[in-house]
Write a protein that holds these residues in place. Structure first.
Motif, PDB file in Angstrom:
ATOM      1  N   PRO A 232       0.802  -1.217  -0.027  1.00  0.00           N
ATOM      2  CA  PRO A 232       0.019   0.009   0.088  1.00  0.00           C
ATOM      3  C   PRO A 232       0.738   1.341   0.016  1.00  0.00           C
ATOM      4  CG  PRO A 232      -0.710  -1.235   1.714  1.00  0.00           C
ATOM      5  CD  PRO A 232       0.670  -2.139   1.238  1.00  0.00           C
ATOM      6  N   SER A 233       0.384   2.366  -0.549  1.00  0.00           N
ATOM      7  CA  SER A 233       1.094   3.702  -0.527  1.00  0.00           C
ATOM      8  C   SER A 233       1.079   4.256   0.899  1.00  0.00           C
ATOM      9  CB  SER A 233       0.338   4.535  -1.552  1.00  0.00           C
ATOM     10  OG  SER A 233      -1.135   4.997  -0.958  1.00  0.00           O
ATOM     11  N   GLY A 234       1.776   5.308   1.197  1.00  0.00           N
ATOM     12  CA  GLY A 234       1.718   5.947   2.407  1.00  0.00           C
ATOM     13  C   GLY A 234       0.402   6.242   2.611  1.00  0.00           C
ATOM     14  N   PRO A 235      -0.222   6.177   3.862  1.00  0.00           N
ATOM     15  CA  PRO A 235      -1.744   6.633   4.141  1.00  0.00           C
ATOM     16  C   PRO A 235      -1.691   8.057   3.959  1.00  0.00           C
ATOM     17  CG  PRO A 235      -0.605   6.352   6.042  1.00  0.00           C
ATOM     18  CD  PRO A 235       0.386   5.846   4.918  1.00  0.00           C
ATOM     19  N   LYS A 236      -3.005   8.753   3.271  1.00  0.00           N
ATOM     20  CA  LYS A 236      -3.422  10.116   3.481  1.00  0.00           C
ATOM     21  C   LYS A 236      -4.559  10.080   4.456  1.00  0.00           C
ATOM     22  CE  LYS A 236      -0.520  11.903   0.922  1.00  0.00           C
ATOM     23  NZ  LYS A 236       0.512  12.802   1.446  1.00  0.00           N
ATOM     24  N   GLY A 237      -4.611  10.839   5.120  1.00  0.00           N
ATOM     25  CA  GLY A 237      -5.618  11.144   6.258  1.00  0.00           C
ATOM     26  C   GLY A 237      -6.701  11.821   5.587  1.00  0.00           C
ATOM     27  N   ILE A 238      -8.036  11.536   5.898  1.00  0.00           N
ATOM     28  CA  ILE A 238      -9.294  12.137   5.660  1.00  0.00           C
ATOM     29  C   ILE A 238     -10.068  12.396   6.751  1.00  0.00           C
ATOM     30  CG2 ILE A 238      -9.107  11.349   2.836  1.00  0.00           C
ATOM     31  CD1 ILE A 238     -11.459   9.504   3.773  1.00  0.00           C
ATOM     32  N   VAL A 239     -10.918  13.516   6.826  1.00  0.00           N
ATOM     33  CA  VAL A 239     -11.708  14.050   7.984  1.00  0.00           C
ATOM     34  C   VAL A 239     -13.210  13.942   7.403  1.00  0.00           C
ATOM     35  CG1 VAL A 239     -10.207  14.744   9.552  1.00  0.00           C
ATOM     36  CG2 VAL A 239     -11.241  16.045   7.984  1.00  0.00           C
ATOM     37  N   ALA A 240     -14.171  13.658   8.215  1.00  0.00           N
ATOM     38  CA  ALA A 240     -15.531  13.632   7.794  1.00  0.00           C
ATOM     39  C   ALA A 240     -16.543  13.974   9.107  1.00  0.00           C
ATOM     40  CB  ALA A 240     -15.787  12.126   7.436  1.00  0.00           C
ATOM     41  N   PRO A 241     -16.608  15.377   9.165  1.00  0.00           N
ATOM     42  CA  PRO A 241     -17.289  15.740  10.256  1.00  0.00           C
ATOM     43  C   PRO A 241     -18.680  15.712  10.261  1.00  0.00           C
ATOM     44  CG  PRO A 241     -16.226  17.585   9.132  1.00  0.00           C
ATOM     45  CD  PRO A 241     -15.725  16.386   8.502  1.00  0.00           C
ATOM     46  N   GLY A 242     -19.091  15.750   8.907  1.00  0.00           N
ATOM     47  CA  GLY A 242     -20.556  15.489   8.747  1.00  0.00           C
ATOM     48  C   GLY A 242     -20.844  14.309   7.973  1.00  0.00           C
ATOM     49  N   ILE A 243     -20.186  13.112   8.342  1.00  0.00           N
ATOM     50  CA  ILE A 243     -20.364  11.928   7.337  1.00  0.00           C
ATOM     51  C   ILE A 243     -21.714  11.354   7.316  1.00  0.00           C
ATOM     52  CG2 ILE A 243     -19.860  10.396   9.397  1.00  0.00           C
ATOM     53  CD1 ILE A 243     -18.218  10.229   5.971  1.00  0.00           C
TER      54      ILE A 243
ATOM     55  N   THR B 283     -24.660  18.747   5.309  1.00  0.00           N
ATOM     56  CA  THR B 283     -24.027  19.504   6.638  1.00  0.00           C
ATOM     57  C   THR B 283     -22.499  19.316   6.621  1.00  0.00           C
ATOM     58  OG1 THR B 283     -24.186  17.762   8.130  1.00  0.00           O
ATOM     59  CG2 THR B 283     -25.864  19.301   8.057  1.00  0.00           C
ATOM     60  N   GLY B 284     -21.763  18.479   5.972  1.00  0.00           N
ATOM     61  CA  GLY B 284     -20.427  18.440   6.052  1.00  0.00           C
ATOM     62  C   GLY B 284     -19.705  18.117   4.774  1.00  0.00           C
ATOM     63  N   GLY B 285     -19.066  17.061   4.825  1.00  0.00           N
ATOM     64  CA  GLY B 285     -18.346  16.493   3.681  1.00  0.00           C
ATOM     65  C   GLY B 285     -17.351  15.713   3.953  1.00  0.00           C
ATOM     66  N   VAL B 286     -16.162  15.597   3.034  1.00  0.00           N
ATOM     67  CA  VAL B 286     -15.009  14.953   3.371  1.00  0.00           C
ATOM     68  C   VAL B 286     -13.961  15.710   2.964  1.00  0.00           C
ATOM     69  CG1 VAL B 286     -13.489  12.743   2.880  1.00  0.00           C
ATOM     70  CG2 VAL B 286     -16.007  12.755   2.799  1.00  0.00           C
ATOM     71  N   ALA B 287     -12.779  15.813   3.771  1.00  0.00           N
ATOM     72  CA  ALA B 287     -11.847  16.612   3.490  1.00  0.00           C
ATOM     73  C   ALA B 287     -10.388  16.036   3.844  1.00  0.00           C
ATOM     74  CB  ALA B 287     -11.848  17.745   4.468  1.00  0.00           C
ATOM     75  N   CYS B 288      -9.311  16.695   3.269  1.00  0.00           N
ATOM     76  CA  CYS B 288      -8.175  16.055   3.640  1.00  0.00           C
ATOM     77  C   CYS B 288      -7.648  16.517   4.921  1.00  0.00           C
ATOM     78  CB  CYS B 288      -7.132  16.391   2.146  1.00  0.00           C
ATOM     79  SG  CYS B 288      -7.411  15.887   0.725  1.00  0.00           S
ATOM     80  N   GLN B 289      -6.652  15.721   5.330  1.00  0.00           N
ATOM     81  CA  GLN B 289      -6.312  16.426   6.579  1.00  0.00           C
ATOM     82  C   GLN B 289      -5.079  17.061   6.569  1.00  0.00           C
ATOM     83  OE1 GLN B 289      -6.159  12.925   9.507  1.00  0.00           O
ATOM     84  NE2 GLN B 289      -7.241  13.903  11.092  1.00  0.00           N
TER      85      GLN B 289
END
Length: 168
Positions: free
Chosen positions: A146-157, A162-168
């Motif tokens: 696997p590649s190095g991990p990229k973090g994502i956040v989902a405050p309004g998952i 109301t939210g979305g998904v964003a890069c950390q």
């Protein structure tokens, strides 16, 4: 047969042996009246493993009222058949495949994609509203690390409004 005949024949045989011996030791290699050029192609993956892709993440928003999305893109230095995109919680105990086989080198992660693929796993995956995304290169029958991990956040998952998904 006289001694003279034996010496003459012996000298002739000795001369022939020396002549032939000199011809085979230290002279140029044999050649032919034709030439052939052979091109040998090898797959570089036969001698090594498939390298992991390099991934990037950027947060995108299509409109003023639309939720944010995390766009994951990647590059691979190896010939490839497809890519597999996986999401896991930050501690690595829960994994889920977002896309099993994809030929494109980018994926927009939206709340609807996560909801459709991960029903029931969202609260387990998103510990403190964040998770990791990795990509693997598929070159049948090989799979890269696997590649190095990229973090994502989902405050309004649970609500794409109301939210979305964003890069950390």
């Amino acid at each position: 047969m006289t001694i003279r005949d034996v010496i003459t024949r012996g000298a002739g045989v000795l001369g022939l042996v020396l002549l032939l011996g000199g011809a085979f030791s230290g002279s140029a290699p044999a050649s032919a009246a034709w030439q052939a050029t052979v091109r040998v192609e090898t797959d570089p993956l036969l001698a090594s493993s498939v390298p992991a892709p390099t991934i990037e993440c950027r947060t995108v928003k299509d409109g003023l009222l639309s939720p944010t999305e995390a766009e994951i893109s990647w590059t691979s230095t190896a010939p490839t058949d497809a890519y597999r995109v996986t999401i896991s919680n930050k501690v690595g105990t829960v994994n889920a495949v977002l896309v099993q086989r994809q030929t494109e080198t980018r994926l927009r992660i939206t709340t609807s994609l996560l909801d459709g693929v991960l029903r029931g796993l969202l609260s387990t995956l998103f510990v403190q509203n964040s998770a990791n995304v990795t990509v693997e290169t598929l070159r049948d029958p090989w799979v890269s690390k696997p590649s190095g991990p990229k973090g994502i956040v989902a405050p309004g998952i649970l609500s794409s409004l109301t939210g979305g998904v964003a890069c950390q």
